[in-house]
Design a protein around this motif. Structure first.
Motif, PDB file in Angstrom:
ATOM      1  N   PHE A 130      10.928  31.479  73.629  1.00  0.00           N
ATOM      2  CA  PHE A 130      12.114  31.112  73.210  1.00  0.00           C
ATOM      3  C   PHE A 130      12.455  29.680  74.167  1.00  0.00           C
ATOM      4  CE2 PHE A 130      11.756  35.343  72.007  1.00  0.00           C
ATOM      5  CZ  PHE A 130      12.220  35.375  70.367  1.00  0.00           C
ATOM      6  N   MET A 131      12.450  28.586  73.466  1.00  0.00           N
ATOM      7  CA  MET A 131      12.657  27.449  74.188  1.00  0.00           C
ATOM      8  C   MET A 131      14.076  26.728  73.803  1.00  0.00           C
ATOM      9  SD  MET A 131      10.184  24.224  74.400  1.00  0.00           S
ATOM     10  CE  MET A 131      10.656  22.486  75.011  1.00  0.00           C
ATOM     11  N   GLY A 132      15.112  26.801  74.501  1.00  0.00           N
ATOM     12  CA  GLY A 132      16.430  26.071  74.248  1.00  0.00           C
ATOM     13  C   GLY A 132      17.469  26.856  74.806  1.00  0.00           C
ATOM     14  N   GLY A 133      18.437  27.202  74.339  1.00  0.00           N
ATOM     15  CA  GLY A 133      19.602  27.966  74.798  1.00  0.00           C
ATOM     16  C   GLY A 133      20.579  27.146  75.293  1.00  0.00           C
ATOM     17  N   LEU A 134      20.431  25.924  75.509  1.00  0.00           N
ATOM     18  CA  LEU A 134      21.300  24.988  76.031  1.00  0.00           C
ATOM     19  C   LEU A 134      21.685  24.134  74.793  1.00  0.00           C
ATOM     20  CD1 LEU A 134      19.401  23.977  79.206  1.00  0.00           C
ATOM     21  CD2 LEU A 134      21.153  25.420  78.977  1.00  0.00           C
ATOM     22  N   ASP A 135      22.674  24.383  74.066  1.00  0.00           N
ATOM     23  CA  ASP A 135      23.206  23.863  72.950  1.00  0.00           C
ATOM     24  C   ASP A 135      23.811  22.635  72.915  1.00  0.00           C
ATOM     25  OD1 ASP A 135      22.678  26.536  72.317  1.00  0.00           O
ATOM     26  OD2 ASP A 135      24.586  26.994  71.070  1.00  0.00           O
ATOM     27  N   ASN A 136      23.182  21.541  72.352  1.00  0.00           N
ATOM     28  CA  ASN A 136      23.665  20.199  72.363  1.00  0.00           C
ATOM     29  C   ASN A 136      25.084  20.037  71.845  1.00  0.00           C
ATOM     30  OD1 ASN A 136      20.551  19.748  72.464  1.00  0.00           O
ATOM     31  ND2 ASN A 136      21.461  17.739  72.872  1.00  0.00           N
ATOM     32  N   GLY A 137      25.589  21.000  71.011  1.00  0.00           N
ATOM     33  CA  GLY A 137      27.101  20.918  70.445  1.00  0.00           C
ATOM     34  C   GLY A 137      27.832  21.180  71.680  1.00  0.00           C
ATOM     35  N   LEU A 138      27.479  22.021  72.612  1.00  0.00           N
ATOM     36  CA  LEU A 138      28.483  22.371  73.597  1.00  0.00           C
ATOM     37  C   LEU A 138      28.480  21.543  75.002  1.00  0.00           C
ATOM     38  CD1 LEU A 138      27.772  26.421  73.326  1.00  0.00           C
ATOM     39  CD2 LEU A 138      29.657  24.949  72.422  1.00  0.00           C
ATOM     40  N   ILE A 139      27.285  20.991  75.287  1.00  0.00           N
ATOM     41  CA  ILE A 139      27.106  20.258  76.430  1.00  0.00           C
ATOM     42  C   ILE A 139      26.764  18.708  76.450  1.00  0.00           C
ATOM     43  CG2 ILE A 139      26.519  22.187  77.934  1.00  0.00           C
ATOM     44  CD1 ILE A 139      23.383  21.175  77.808  1.00  0.00           C
ATOM     45  N   ASP A 140      26.080  18.121  75.138  1.00  0.00           N
ATOM     46  CA  ASP A 140      25.934  17.086  74.914  1.00  0.00           C
ATOM     47  C   ASP A 140      27.021  16.201  74.116  1.00  0.00           C
ATOM     48  OD1 ASP A 140      24.421  14.553  74.452  1.00  0.00           O
ATOM     49  OD2 ASP A 140      22.976  15.289  73.076  1.00  0.00           O
ATOM     50  N   ARG A 141      27.837  16.181  74.926  1.00  0.00           N
ATOM     51  CA  ARG A 141      29.214  15.644  74.263  1.00  0.00           C
ATOM     52  C   ARG A 141      29.897  14.324  74.905  1.00  0.00           C
ATOM     53  NH1 ARG A 141      32.408  20.147  72.194  1.00  0.00           N
ATOM     54  NH2 ARG A 141      34.311  19.285  73.256  1.00  0.00           N
ATOM     55  N   GLU A 142      30.811  13.592  74.288  1.00  0.00           N
ATOM     56  CA  GLU A 142      31.331  12.755  74.901  1.00  0.00           C
ATOM     57  C   GLU A 142      32.036  13.009  76.285  1.00  0.00           C
ATOM     58  OE1 GLU A 142      34.042   8.428  73.817  1.00  0.00           O
ATOM     59  OE2 GLU A 142      34.144  10.666  72.451  1.00  0.00           O
ATOM     60  N   ASP A 143      32.588  14.140  76.622  1.00  0.00           N
ATOM     61  CA  ASP A 143      33.426  14.477  77.620  1.00  0.00           C
ATOM     62  C   ASP A 143      32.585  15.359  78.550  1.00  0.00           C
ATOM     63  OD1 ASP A 143      33.069  16.898  76.297  1.00  0.00           O
ATOM     64  OD2 ASP A 143      35.058  17.550  76.436  1.00  0.00           O
ATOM     65  N   TRP A 144      30.932  15.141  78.470  1.00  0.00           N
ATOM     66  CA  TRP A 144      30.245  15.908  79.503  1.00  0.00           C
ATOM     67  C   TRP A 144      30.573  15.468  80.796  1.00  0.00           C
ATOM     68  CZ3 TRP A 144      26.112  14.472  82.641  1.00  0.00           C
ATOM     69  CH2 TRP A 144      25.840  13.195  82.694  1.00  0.00           C
ATOM     70  N   THR A 145      30.178  16.253  81.716  1.00  0.00           N
ATOM     71  CA  THR A 145      30.250  16.010  83.269  1.00  0.00           C
ATOM     72  C   THR A 145      28.954  16.547  83.821  1.00  0.00           C
ATOM     73  OG1 THR A 145      31.658  17.663  83.687  1.00  0.00           O
ATOM     74  CG2 THR A 145      32.780  15.802  83.239  1.00  0.00           C
ATOM     75  N   PRO A 146      28.357  16.342  84.923  1.00  0.00           N
ATOM     76  CA  PRO A 146      27.509  16.938  85.648  1.00  0.00           C
ATOM     77  C   PRO A 146      27.886  18.467  85.981  1.00  0.00           C
ATOM     78  CG  PRO A 146      27.715  14.701  86.637  1.00  0.00           C
ATOM     79  CD  PRO A 146      28.540  14.997  85.591  1.00  0.00           C
ATOM     80  N   GLU A 147      29.250  18.602  86.213  1.00  0.00           N
ATOM     81  CA  GLU A 147      29.628  19.954  86.589  1.00  0.00           C
ATOM     82  C   GLU A 147      29.661  20.848  85.475  1.00  0.00           C
ATOM     83  OE1 GLU A 147      30.554  16.975  89.405  1.00  0.00           O
ATOM     84  OE2 GLU A 147      31.198  17.136  87.293  1.00  0.00           O
ATOM     85  N   LYS A 148      30.035  20.544  84.271  1.00  0.00           N
ATOM     86  CA  LYS A 148      29.985  21.249  83.174  1.00  0.00           C
ATOM     87  C   LYS A 148      28.554  21.501  82.897  1.00  0.00           C
ATOM     88  CE  LYS A 148      34.257  19.322  80.822  1.00  0.00           C
ATOM     89  NZ  LYS A 148      34.863  18.723  79.733  1.00  0.00           N
ATOM     90  N   VAL A 149      27.662  20.614  82.837  1.00  0.00           N
ATOM     91  CA  VAL A 149      25.979  21.002  82.682  1.00  0.00           C
ATOM     92  C   VAL A 149      25.479  21.838  83.528  1.00  0.00           C
ATOM     93  CG1 VAL A 149      23.745  19.900  82.498  1.00  0.00           C
ATOM     94  CG2 VAL A 149      25.435  18.812  81.469  1.00  0.00           C
ATOM     95  N   ALA A 150      25.753  21.813  84.984  1.00  0.00           N
ATOM     96  CA  ALA A 150      25.441  22.692  85.869  1.00  0.00           C
ATOM     97  C   ALA A 150      25.848  24.085  85.702  1.00  0.00           C
ATOM     98  CB  ALA A 150      25.810  22.311  87.268  1.00  0.00           C
ATOM     99  N   ALA A 151      27.028  24.384  85.264  1.00  0.00           N
ATOM    100  CA  ALA A 151      27.563  25.515  85.024  1.00  0.00           C
ATOM    101  C   ALA A 151      26.965  26.133  83.782  1.00  0.00           C
ATOM    102  CB  ALA A 151      29.136  25.666  84.789  1.00  0.00           C
TER     103      ALA A 151
END
Length: 330
Positions: free
Chosen positions: A263-284
């Motif tokens: 299974f390759m994924g789990g990191l939903d773009n709809g949740l992290i690939d957003r206009e308000d993204w930050t490195p901290e949100k991605v890291a968490a």
């Protein structure tokens, strides 16, 4: 230290990887001239484009959208009556000149096969072709109302794709195939497992069966819920399901199916690939996901169908965090 290719094989075989496979790093993706000539896909269009692809489908790529979409108003929809599909569906050619393959062959030659899989990129897939031709609403209705015509059209598309596959093997000799076909929304498949088994599985058993006979790894992209289709994926010969969304309960799927499917994924773009993204949100998010899914039969990756993101910097931030989590988890 294992090569990227070796590390992927150890991961999917339940062996001894020495780190996470980091997103698409092991796949040397190549877009062939057949797909380029057909057009109408994300890697052949730029935002703002509108074009008619090789099947006669009008495609638009709105600015700000993650990819292009078919136009299905009354003026533009190609198949208005599924029982008359033969009158309007004309397959684009797959046999090109050697000269048209020159640039791609150079690209293939530049990939170190000890480090990466030379990977043919194929899109759209069988289900998507159907709803590109007639709209998703009409396609879903046709499965119920005109099954005979749908079977005929799917058989036609399958034979065309097999001809395409043979040209890829002749000119590229890929080690892997990365095949797009979205099969669901975030919370359900578009059709029932029973209907999927009747209409879609036989086509892929032929297509993926051919590639498997040639020794290819099969990576299938569907950024959706499709947990109810996993048995069918295994039956088709898929090795890696790329795009698996967190809504699928990935830890449960790994526990049940890990020895048969990765299974390759789990990191939903709809949740992290957003206009308000930050490195901290991605890291968490990456840390939480890796901890939940573990290191067996799992490849952390965004759910997007390629090594990119809608918002600049997100994909690179994700890859950086996966590297960090490799040091924590391995």
């Amino acid at each position: 230290m294992l090569s990227k290719r070796e590390n992927l094989l150890e991961t999917i075989r339940g062996g001894h990887p020495d780190r996470y496979v980091n997103s698409y790093e092991a796949l040397g993706l190549v877009i062939d001239p057949i797909m380029t000539k057909i057009g109408g896909f994300a890697y052949t269009m730029t935002p703002g484009d509108v074009e008619v692809n090789g099947w006669g489908v009008t495609i638009t790529f709105p600015v700000g959208a993650p990819g292009p979409f078919p136009v299905h108003d009354e003026k533009h929809v190609l198949v208005k009556d599924i029982t008359k599909w033969k009158e309007v569906v004309k397959a684009p050619p797959v046999v090109l000149t050697d000269e048209e393959w020159t640039d791609v062959k150079k690209q293939v030659a530049s990939i170190d096969r000890n480090e990466q899989f030379v990977t043919a990129f194929m899109a759209p897939g069988m289900f998507e072709k159907l709803h590109y031709l007639m709209s998703i609403e009409d396609a879903l209705i046709a499965f119920y109302d005109e099954p005979e015509a749908m079977h005929e059209l799917i058989d036609f598309l399958t034979e065309w794709e097999l001809s395409y596959a043979k040209e890829l093997m002749k000119h590229m000799k890929p080690d892997a195939v990365f095949h797009h076909d979205d099969w669901g929304s975030q919370k359900s498949s578009f059709i029932s497992p029973e209907m999927f088994e009747e209409f879609i599985v036989p086509a892929y058993k032929k297509i993926y069966g051919y590639f498997k006979e040639q020794g290819c790894l099969i990576v299938h992209h569907s950024d959706s819920y499709a947990a109810n289709l996993v048995d069918s994926m295994i039956d088709m010969g898929i090795d890696i399901w790329q795009g698996v969304m967190s809504t699928n309960n990935i830890p449960e799927l790994i526990e049940k199916y890990g020895e048969k499917l990765t299974f390759m994924g789990g990191l939903d773009n709809g949740l992290i690939d957003r206009e308000d993204w930050t490195p901290e949100k991605v890291a968490a998010f990456v840390e939480k996901t890796c901890q939940e899914n573990g290191t067996r039969y799992y490849i952390p990756c965004t759910t997007m169908g390629g090594p990119e993101s809608t918002y600049p910097g997100v994909y690179e931030a994700v890859c950086s965090e996966i590297d960090r989590m490799s040091k924590v988890m391995f």
